[in-house]
Scaffold this motif. Structure first.
Motif, PDB file in Angstrom:
ATOM      1  N   ALA A   1       5.491   6.496  -0.131  1.00 19.36           N
ATOM      2  CA  ALA A   1       4.582   5.351  -0.247  1.00 19.36           C
ATOM      3  C   ALA A   1       3.568   5.306   0.881  1.00 19.36           C
ATOM      4  O   ALA A   1       2.541   4.635   0.782  1.00 19.36           O
ATOM      5  CB  ALA A   1       5.374   4.053  -0.279  1.00 19.36           C
ATOM      6  N   LEU A   2       3.850   6.013   1.966  1.00 24.97           N
ATOM      7  CA  LEU A   2       2.914   6.144   3.082  1.00 24.97           C
ATOM      8  C   LEU A   2       2.446   7.587   3.142  1.00 24.97           C
ATOM      9  O   LEU A   2       3.256   8.519   3.062  1.00 24.97           O
ATOM     10  CB  LEU A   2       3.590   5.748   4.396  1.00 24.97           C
ATOM     11  CG  LEU A   2       2.697   5.624   5.632  1.00 24.97           C
ATOM     12  CD1 LEU A   2       1.752   4.441   5.485  1.00 24.97           C
ATOM     13  CD2 LEU A   2       3.547   5.467   6.887  1.00 24.97           C
ATOM     14  N   CYS A   3       1.145   7.771   3.268  1.00 25.84           N
ATOM     15  CA  CYS A   3       0.559   9.107   3.358  1.00 25.84           C
ATOM     16  C   CYS A   3       0.158   9.374   4.804  1.00 25.84           C
ATOM     17  O   CYS A   3      -0.411   8.500   5.474  1.00 25.84           O
ATOM     18  CB  CYS A   3      -0.663   9.189   2.455  1.00 25.84           C
ATOM     19  SG  CYS A   3      -1.580  10.743   2.564  1.00 25.84           S
TER      20      CYS A   3
ATOM     21  N   VAL B   1       8.119  14.132   8.011  1.00 27.96           N
ATOM     22  CA  VAL B   1       9.020  14.695   7.001  1.00 27.96           C
ATOM     23  C   VAL B   1      10.459  14.257   7.262  1.00 27.96           C
ATOM     24  O   VAL B   1      11.206  13.927   6.333  1.00 27.96           O
ATOM     25  CB  VAL B   1       8.895  16.229   6.980  1.00 27.96           C
ATOM     26  CG1 VAL B   1       9.957  16.854   6.097  1.00 27.96           C
ATOM     27  CG2 VAL B   1       7.508  16.640   6.502  1.00 27.96           C
ATOM     28  N   GLU B   2      10.861  14.241   8.523  1.00 25.63           N
ATOM     29  CA  GLU B   2      12.209  13.793   8.885  1.00 25.63           C
ATOM     30  C   GLU B   2      12.468  12.366   8.399  1.00 25.63           C
ATOM     31  O   GLU B   2      13.585  12.010   7.991  1.00 25.63           O
ATOM     32  CB  GLU B   2      12.386  13.865  10.402  1.00 25.63           C
ATOM     33  CG  GLU B   2      13.707  13.351  10.931  1.00 25.63           C
ATOM     34  CD  GLU B   2      13.713  13.225  12.440  1.00 25.63           C
ATOM     35  OE1 GLU B   2      14.510  12.417  12.956  1.00 25.63           O
ATOM     36  OE2 GLU B   2      12.920  13.910  13.110  1.00 25.63           O
ATOM     37  N   ALA B   3      11.422  11.529   8.436  1.00 29.83           N
ATOM     38  CA  ALA B   3      11.552  10.130   8.025  1.00 29.83           C
ATOM     39  C   ALA B   3      11.463   9.949   6.509  1.00 29.83           C
ATOM     40  O   ALA B   3      11.528   8.820   6.012  1.00 29.83           O
ATOM     41  CB  ALA B   3      10.474   9.291   8.705  1.00 29.83           C
ATOM     42  N   GLY B   4      11.288  11.037   5.772  1.00 29.91           N
ATOM     43  CA  GLY B   4      11.224  10.952   4.321  1.00 29.91           C
ATOM     44  C   GLY B   4       9.825  11.015   3.753  1.00 29.91           C
ATOM     45  O   GLY B   4       9.644  10.891   2.536  1.00 29.91           O
ATOM     46  N   GLY B   5       8.815  11.187   4.609  1.00 32.21           N
ATOM     47  CA  GLY B   5       7.446  11.304   4.122  1.00 32.21           C
ATOM     48  C   GLY B   5       7.194  12.671   3.521  1.00 32.21           C
ATOM     49  O   GLY B   5       7.756  13.676   3.978  1.00 32.21           O
ATOM     50  N   ASN B   6       6.332  12.725   2.513  1.00 30.64           N
ATOM     51  CA  ASN B   6       6.005  14.043   1.941  1.00 30.64           C
ATOM     52  C   ASN B   6       4.549  14.198   1.531  1.00 30.64           C
ATOM     53  O   ASN B   6       4.135  15.290   1.142  1.00 30.64           O
ATOM     54  CB  ASN B   6       6.914  14.336   0.743  1.00 30.64           C
ATOM     55  CG  ASN B   6       6.548  13.549  -0.509  1.00 30.64           C
ATOM     56  OD1 ASN B   6       5.964  12.457  -0.422  1.00 30.64           O
ATOM     57  ND2 ASN B   6       6.898  14.075  -1.674  1.00 30.64           N
ATOM     58  N   LEU B   7       3.756  13.127   1.611  1.00 28.68           N
ATOM     59  CA  LEU B   7       2.350  13.199   1.189  1.00 28.68           C
ATOM     60  C   LEU B   7       1.464  13.360   2.419  1.00 28.68           C
ATOM     61  O   LEU B   7       1.414  12.483   3.292  1.00 28.68           O
ATOM     62  CB  LEU B   7       1.971  11.942   0.412  1.00 28.68           C
ATOM     63  CG  LEU B   7       0.532  11.849  -0.120  1.00 28.68           C
ATOM     64  CD1 LEU B   7       0.178  13.053  -0.985  1.00 28.68           C
ATOM     65  CD2 LEU B   7       0.335  10.545  -0.902  1.00 28.68           C
TER      66      LEU B   7
ATOM     67  N   PRO C   1      -0.325  -1.956  -6.100  1.00 29.04           N
ATOM     68  CA  PRO C   1       0.122  -1.367  -4.838  1.00 29.04           C
ATOM     69  C   PRO C   1      -0.819  -0.251  -4.406  1.00 29.04           C
ATOM     70  O   PRO C   1      -1.398   0.454  -5.240  1.00 29.04           O
ATOM     71  CB  PRO C   1       1.517  -0.833  -5.176  1.00 29.04           C
ATOM     72  CG  PRO C   1       1.511  -0.655  -6.664  1.00 29.04           C
ATOM     73  CD  PRO C   1       0.605  -1.706  -7.207  1.00 29.04           C
ATOM     74  N   VAL C   2      -0.972  -0.116  -3.110  1.00 26.83           N
ATOM     75  CA  VAL C   2      -1.871   0.873  -2.533  1.00 26.83           C
ATOM     76  C   VAL C   2      -1.055   1.843  -1.686  1.00 26.83           C
ATOM     77  O   VAL C   2      -0.096   1.441  -1.031  1.00 26.83           O
ATOM     78  CB  VAL C   2      -2.944   0.188  -1.651  1.00 26.83           C
ATOM     79  CG1 VAL C   2      -3.838   1.215  -0.964  1.00 26.83           C
ATOM     80  CG2 VAL C   2      -3.776  -0.771  -2.485  1.00 26.83           C
ATOM     81  N   ILE C   3      -1.420   3.116  -1.718  1.00 25.34           N
ATOM     82  CA  ILE C   3      -0.816   4.086  -0.803  1.00 25.34           C
ATOM     83  C   ILE C   3      -1.743   4.204   0.402  1.00 25.34           C
ATOM     84  O   ILE C   3      -2.844   4.759   0.292  1.00 25.34           O
ATOM     85  CB  ILE C   3      -0.630   5.458  -1.469  1.00 25.34           C
ATOM     86  CG1 ILE C   3       0.366   5.359  -2.625  1.00 25.34           C
ATOM     87  CG2 ILE C   3      -0.162   6.495  -0.451  1.00 25.34           C
ATOM     88  CD1 ILE C   3       0.597   6.661  -3.376  1.00 25.34           C
ATOM     89  N   PRO C   4      -1.338   3.655   1.552  1.00 23.62           N
ATOM     90  CA  PRO C   4      -2.189   3.757   2.737  1.00 23.62           C
ATOM     91  C   PRO C   4      -2.118   5.158   3.343  1.00 23.62           C
ATOM     92  O   PRO C   4      -1.045   5.768   3.405  1.00 23.62           O
ATOM     93  CB  PRO C   4      -1.590   2.728   3.705  1.00 23.62           C
ATOM     94  CG  PRO C   4      -0.559   1.969   2.925  1.00 23.62           C
ATOM     95  CD  PRO C   4      -0.127   2.871   1.821  1.00 23.62           C
ATOM     96  N   ILE C   5      -3.252   5.634   3.793  1.00 24.53           N
ATOM     97  CA  ILE C   5      -3.307   6.872   4.569  1.00 24.53           C
ATOM     98  C   ILE C   5      -3.325   6.468   6.037  1.00 24.53           C
ATOM     99  O   ILE C   5      -4.255   5.807   6.493  1.00 24.53           O
ATOM    100  CB  ILE C   5      -4.556   7.697   4.223  1.00 24.53           C
ATOM    101  CG1 ILE C   5      -4.569   8.043   2.732  1.00 24.53           C
ATOM    102  CG2 ILE C   5      -4.618   8.973   5.061  1.00 24.53           C
ATOM    103  CD1 ILE C   5      -5.858   8.664   2.253  1.00 24.53           C
TER     104      ILE C   5
END
Length: 321
Positions: free
Chosen positions: A16-18, A41-47, A286-290
């Motif tokens: 959900a966070l980029c 990536v460790e925190a679960g981010g992938n974008l 909903p918005v995906i914030p960069i």
């Protein structure tokens, strides 16, 4: 981390966070860039969002820096299958040392060449989310979209997006794609934050196109459209006295919104930046914030926003201010 699906029901599932990587390889050195990417990536981010022109405007830079740094990280960490790579084309100057007045644009030859060069810099055989970075009305939508569709058909590109395009232009492009049976824009990327600028005063960043109520209504009415937002934290202006707001935010609505933002942040024991991101993440649509950062510490602060929940009354106050 909370996940969202982009580009409709068949699109990839992303965090959900980029993570924005604009300064990587330039004002943020490679070692720090790698550490930030690792933590994300460790925190679960992938974008992960980059571009083929970051950051051409800095002295000594070419526009290769961000993509190249991300590519070296991918090669070193062997994480290509774990992340979704978002990059852009169209805004890279064709004359070294010049600005967007010589931007490459969106012609079919540029689409093909820019994609090949981004794939090389990133060290991959596919771009998961590929953006037309700017408008180019000197080229027909049919030409641009036909070339992009070819890349999708070949497997070099997954989802398509339009950055810095007004809503009506995105709708025109989607209609052209539908008539021809082509892959279509299913993501929109514009500037958006809690504070709203005046639309009769130009933003200092002339190429930025800001979200309007029309864009929110449009995205909210199209199930396959995803809205991503850049400049979400206004370059640090919410928390740093040395980062003043531009003239576009000098209007009577700014002070009340800042006051409510700080009140809500205090109530939640959160920072204003975290509240801004939570407001974007859980809004309608909903918005995906960069989120762009220059240190792991800054990233950790912003990661906490994903789990921050605004009470309905708090959201109402924020919206009403």
């Amino acid at each position: 981390m909370l996940r969202r699906r982009i580009g409709g029901p068949s699109g990839p599932e992303v965090s959900a966070l980029c993570l924005g990587t604009l300064p990587f390889g330039s004002t943020v050195d490679e070692r720090t860039s790698f550490a930030i990417l690792d933590r994300f990536v460790e925190a679960g981010g992938n974008l992960i969002d980059t571009s083929n022109n970051y950051v051409f405007w800095l002295p000594g830079s070419t526009g290769d820096e961000s993509e190249t740094t991300v590519g070296r990280w991918l090669a070193d960490r062997h994480l290509r299958e774990e992340v979704v790579i978002s990059t852009k084309f169209g805004g890279r100057p064709t004359v070294p040392g010049s600005g967007l007045e010589t931007a490459e644009g969106l012609s079919a030859p540029v689409v093909r060449k820019a994609a090949q060069e981004s794939l090389r810099r990133l060290g991959t055989d596919r771009i998961d989310l590929y953006w037309s970075h700017i408008e180019d009305r000197t080229v027909s939508l049919e030409e641009t979209l036909g070339a992009l569709n070819a890349l999708v058909s070949e497997g070099h590109v997954g989802v398509l997006g339009a950055s810095n395009h007004p809503a009506w232009r995105v709708e025109q492009a989607r209609a052209v794609a539908q008539v021809n049976g082509w892959a279509s824009y299913s993501c929109v990327q514009q500037r958006y934050s809690y504070l709203q600028p005046r639309f009769d005063v130009a933003l200092p960043e002339a190429s930025h196109v800001h979200v309007t109520p029309e864009v929110l209504d449009y995205v909210g009415s199209e199930p396959d459209l995803t809205l991503m937002a850049y400049s979400t934290l206004l370059f640090g202006a919410y928390t740093r006295d040395d980062k003043p707001l531009s003239a576009a935010y000098d209007h009577p609505g700014t002070a009340p919104r800042l006051a409510v933002l700080r009140e809500v942040a205090s109530e939640l024991d959160a920072t204003p930046s975290q509240v801004v991101l939570a407001w974007l993440l859980h809004g309608t649509p909903p918005v995906i914030p960069i989120a762009g950062v220059s240190s792991v510490g800054q990233l950790d602060e912003l990661l906490a926003a994903v789990d921050l929940r605004l009470e309905p009354e708090q959201r109402e106050r924020l919206d009403r201010a």
